[in-house]
Write a protein that holds these residues in place. Sequence first.
Motif, short mmCIF file in Angstrom:
data_model
loop_
_atom_site.label_atom_id
_atom_site.label_comp_id
_atom_site.label_asym_id
_atom_site.label_seq_id
_atom_site.Cartn_x
_atom_site.Cartn_y
_atom_site.Cartn_z
N VAL A 30 0.85 -1.20 0.00
CA VAL A 30 0.00 0.00 0.00
C VAL A 30 0.89 1.25 0.00
O VAL A 30 1.91 1.28 0.69
CB VAL A 30 -0.92 0.00 1.24
CG1 VAL A 30 -1.67 1.33 1.36
CG2 VAL A 30 -1.91 -1.16 1.16
N ILE A 31 0.49 2.23 -0.78
CA ILE A 31 1.21 3.51 -0.79
C ILE A 31 0.22 4.64 -0.56
O ILE A 31 -0.93 4.56 -1.01
CB ILE A 31 1.99 3.70 -2.11
CG1 ILE A 31 2.84 4.98 -2.04
CG2 ILE A 31 1.06 3.74 -3.33
CD1 ILE A 31 3.97 5.03 -3.03
N HIS A 32 0.67 5.66 0.16
CA HIS A 32 -0.20 6.81 0.44
C HIS A 32 0.11 7.94 -0.52
O HIS A 32 1.25 8.11 -0.97
CB HIS A 32 -0.02 7.27 1.89
CG HIS A 32 -0.51 6.27 2.88
ND1 HIS A 32 0.33 5.35 3.48
CD2 HIS A 32 -1.75 6.00 3.34
CE1 HIS A 32 -0.37 4.58 4.28
NE2 HIS A 32 -1.64 4.95 4.22
N GLU A 33 -0.92 8.72 -0.80
CA GLU A 33 -0.76 9.88 -1.70
C GLU A 33 0.38 10.77 -1.20
O GLU A 33 0.44 11.09 -0.02
CB GLU A 33 -2.08 10.68 -1.74
CG GLU A 33 -2.02 11.86 -2.68
CD GLU A 33 -3.35 12.62 -2.73
OE1 GLU A 33 -4.38 12.02 -2.43
OE2 GLU A 33 -3.32 13.82 -3.07
N GLY A 34 1.28 11.12 -2.11
CA GLY A 34 2.40 12.00 -1.76
C GLY A 34 3.66 11.27 -1.38
O GLY A 34 4.75 11.84 -1.37
N ASP A 35 3.52 9.98 -1.02
CA ASP A 35 4.73 9.21 -0.67
C ASP A 35 5.51 8.87 -1.94
O ASP A 35 4.96 8.82 -3.03
CB ASP A 35 4.34 7.90 0.06
CG ASP A 35 3.91 8.17 1.50
OD1 ASP A 35 4.02 9.33 1.93
OD2 ASP A 35 3.44 7.22 2.15
N ASP A 36 6.79 8.55 -1.74
CA ASP A 36 7.65 8.26 -2.90
C ASP A 36 7.23 6.96 -3.57
O ASP A 36 7.24 5.89 -2.95
CB ASP A 36 9.11 8.14 -2.45
CG ASP A 36 9.66 9.48 -1.98
OD1 ASP A 36 8.99 10.50 -2.19
OD2 ASP A 36 10.76 9.49 -1.40
N LEU A 37 6.88 7.07 -4.84
CA LEU A 37 6.39 5.91 -5.59
C LEU A 37 7.54 5.26 -6.36
O LEU A 37 7.68 4.03 -6.36
CB LEU A 37 5.30 6.39 -6.57
CG LEU A 37 4.67 5.36 -7.48
CD1 LEU A 37 3.97 4.28 -6.67
CD2 LEU A 37 3.66 6.04 -8.41
N VAL A 38 8.33 6.09 -7.03
CA VAL A 38 9.44 5.57 -7.81
C VAL A 38 10.51 6.65 -7.88
O VAL A 38 10.20 7.84 -7.77
CB VAL A 38 8.97 5.15 -9.23
CG1 VAL A 38 8.44 6.33 -10.03
CG2 VAL A 38 10.06 4.42 -10.01
#
Lengths: 79, 299
Positions: A30-38
């Motif tokens: 799970v990833i939260h909006e604004g967190d580093d995706l790539v």
Amino acid sequence: MKFEVRLPAMGEDATEEATVAYWPIEEGEVIHEGDDLVELTTDKAAFSVPSPKTGTLVEKVVEEGDEVEVGDLICILDV
Amino acid sequence: MSTRFPEWIRRKWASGQNFTMTKEVIEKLQLHTVCQSAQCPNLGECWSRRTATFMVLGNTCTRSCRYCSVDGGKPEALDAEEPRHVAEAVAAMELRHAVITSVTRDDLTDGGADHIGQVIEAVHALNPETTVEILVPDFKGDRDAIARVLAAKPEVFSHNIETVERIYPIIRSKRFGYRQALDVLRIATELAPQAIVKSALMAGHGETADEVRATLLDLLEAGCSAVNIGQYLQPTKKQREVHEYVHPSQFQAYQELAYTLGFEFAVAGPFVRSSYRSEEMMDARFARDRVLAGRRTET
């Protein structure tokens, strides 16, 4: 619901291409909006792309070492 | 896992509503920005804060410096609408502080000084509360050209020394000179004592801390009261390679040194650029006092 994440534009003549350096998260996480995706690199610096939505990373469409351009599909989230 | 960059050379790939608004204003008014031409890694952050550094006199430079990605070659004709367009962009973006730079135009008799002056005057006329920071080429040291720019009363007059004296001829076009750059700042200080005279330099070209200290002293002697120091980043593989990624603690030491030596404002850090967050400088007491004093002189 599936959500396609595409690389957003940074400026008209500015950085339009980058190399995928690494994925800090794995598929299924799970990833939260604004967190580093790539993380990407250009000639000048490293850039972290923030996640546009909160959701689960379903598929990494690009791999480490791939060249990406603005507008390219990067990954798919389940939001 | 890491990249080829040290951990402190990392930015957000920013976008969003304000970013899009900035992009639309710049495109609609057909303006150039150094943010784009220099492939600045701060672009996302700055445009998202609705700031940009306008680049006037076209998009083609008549000098080729080894670190710069602005196109060189035969420049285009001056755009007579550019002063109005920059002023309108400043209004649309509601800028309190507008930073304007230019390419070098050795093909123009006055180096483009009159056009730059017109841009400053147009911005002030349409945006009376907005302060203007002008970052100029060296005008070959021409006092009249510098005087023309200063006649438009920019609150901040800036010319970048770029690097220390030993490295200057290695990385800059042969038509630039370290001593001439200092003369530009000295002339501006003489002609406009109320203006904040500012300069900037890059770290990471192989300079020593002692050489940076000597350059800071040269800038002070020339009348500079503000200085920015940032990391050189190679824009594309065509430009000079980075010699060293200077550690943030060294930038902190440079910043403290600048204040110790006598600068009234100094900022140093890996992503500091000549205009990066310069609106913060204008909030500093010394800058507010200078601006007020300058406006009293006009009335």
